[in-house]
Scaffold this active site. Structure first.
Site, PDB file in Angstrom:
ATOM      1  N   ASP A  60       1.193  -1.112  -0.106  1.00  0.00           N
ATOM      2  CA  ASP A  60      -0.373  -0.032  -0.101  1.00  0.00           C
ATOM      3  C   ASP A  60       0.873   1.109  -0.108  1.00  0.00           C
ATOM      4  OD1 ASP A  60      -2.797  -1.675   0.277  1.00  0.00           O
ATOM      5  OD2 ASP A  60      -2.312  -1.542   2.763  1.00  0.00           O
ATOM      6  N   TYR A 124       6.384 -10.268   5.735  1.00  0.00           N
ATOM      7  CA  TYR A 124       6.118  -9.192   6.267  1.00  0.00           C
ATOM      8  C   TYR A 124       7.136  -8.369   8.116  1.00  0.00           C
ATOM      9  CZ  TYR A 124       3.174  -7.813   2.651  1.00  0.00           C
ATOM     10  OH  TYR A 124       2.702  -7.422   0.775  1.00  0.00           O
TER      11      TYR A 124
END
Length: 299
Positions: A60, A124
């Site tokens: 994002d 992540y």
């Protein structure tokens, strides 16, 4: 001699000024996506074919990557042979020199390789800094690279207990944000691991005071839209005592994006995509594979 090749590239970026990993909207001329800049760099190599980059992981706006990946085809003019992997990395980085984007490696892969669909897992890491009520209290090396909290402590034991509830195969509908492609995305995902460990400031050995920092690591084959940030926000809320472990379990079991408490998601700046894994055989051209390495037809 064949003058075109398919390449897999691994690349890193500081996502602060980009609209995300994927292309930015056509009307958005100022804040482009990382893909826009990568494709511009590839075009500067003057390929014959139109440039299309296929990114493995669409981070994002404001999210960073130490290792994202993508593939593309490149055909050179005339009888020029394909670029070697090292030359391709150097050439692309030369054209990216004004951006906070760098190619870390390249692989010449088979014609049917796909960066997204051949990925075996994605990892992540989310960085949380404690005792920093305002981001100006962070060293410059961590500015926009972590989530700064007023809290000086978190109940890490409760966070780990809550994290254990998320590991495994679940319907993660409650932990995905609304998006245009929700209807076509299967909300059932397998979260392979969640680890919560002490981290450190990038300048911890030199800054005038020590900043407690925690890292939350998530690994799965794939994630839903904003799933990692929502899971992080919920786990931090547990550590702060704002959400109990049974309440987090209720949110998960609700299987409804509206069950997720408003305003709980972690901000983008603390999130890093750190690894995209592939099978070693997928990164090799067929002629590089020995008979022992070739896949068999039986499972």
């Amino acid at each position: 001699m064949r003058n075109w090749a398919r390449y897999l590239i691994f690349f890193q970026y500081i996502g602060t000024k980009y609209s995300g990993a994927a292309k930015g909207p056509p009307h958005q001329l100022v804040r482009k996506g990382v893909q826009d800049h990568l494709e511009d760099a590839i075009r500067r190599l003057r390929p014959v074919n139109p440039v299309s980059l296929y990114i493995s992981s669409r981070t994002d706006t404001g999210v960073h990557a130490l290792s994202n990946s993508a593939h593309f085809d490149l055909q050179r003019r005339g009888d020029k042979p394909p670029f070697t992997e090292n030359v391709l990395v150097e050439a692309l980085n030369f054209h990216l020199r004004t951006e906070q984007i760098r190619i870390t490696s390249a692989h010449h892969v088979s014609d049917d390789f796909h960066a997204r669909f051949h990925a075996q897992s994605r990892t992540y890491v989310y960085r949380v800094a404690l005792g920093t009520p305002h981001h100006t209290e962070l060293p410059l090396t961590d500015f926009n690279l972590c989530w700064n909290l007023c809290n000086t402590e978190l109940d890490v034991g409760a966070m780990r207990e809550a994290a254990a509830l998320l590991v495994g195969t679940h319907d993660f509908s409650s932990f995905r944000a609304v998006s245009s492609d929700m209807a076509s995305k299967n909300p059932v995902k397998t979260l392979d691991a969640v680890n919560i460990q002490p981290g450190s400031s990038f300048a911890h050995a030199h800054f005038h005071r020590e900043i407690p920092l925690w890292e939350l690591t998530f690994r799965s084959r794939s994630f839903l839209y904003k799933q990692v940030r929502r899971m992080t926000g919920a786990l931090v809320a547990v550590g702060q005592g704002r959400l109990s472990v049974p309440q987090l379990k209720d949110v998960l079991q609700a299987r409804d994006t509206l069950a997720y408490p408003q305003g709980l998601a972690a901000p983008p700046q603390g999130l890093f995509l750190t690894k995209v894994d592939y099978r070693e055989t997928d990164l090799q051209l067929p002629h590089q594979m020995s008979e022992e390495q070739l896949p068999t037809s039986a499972p």
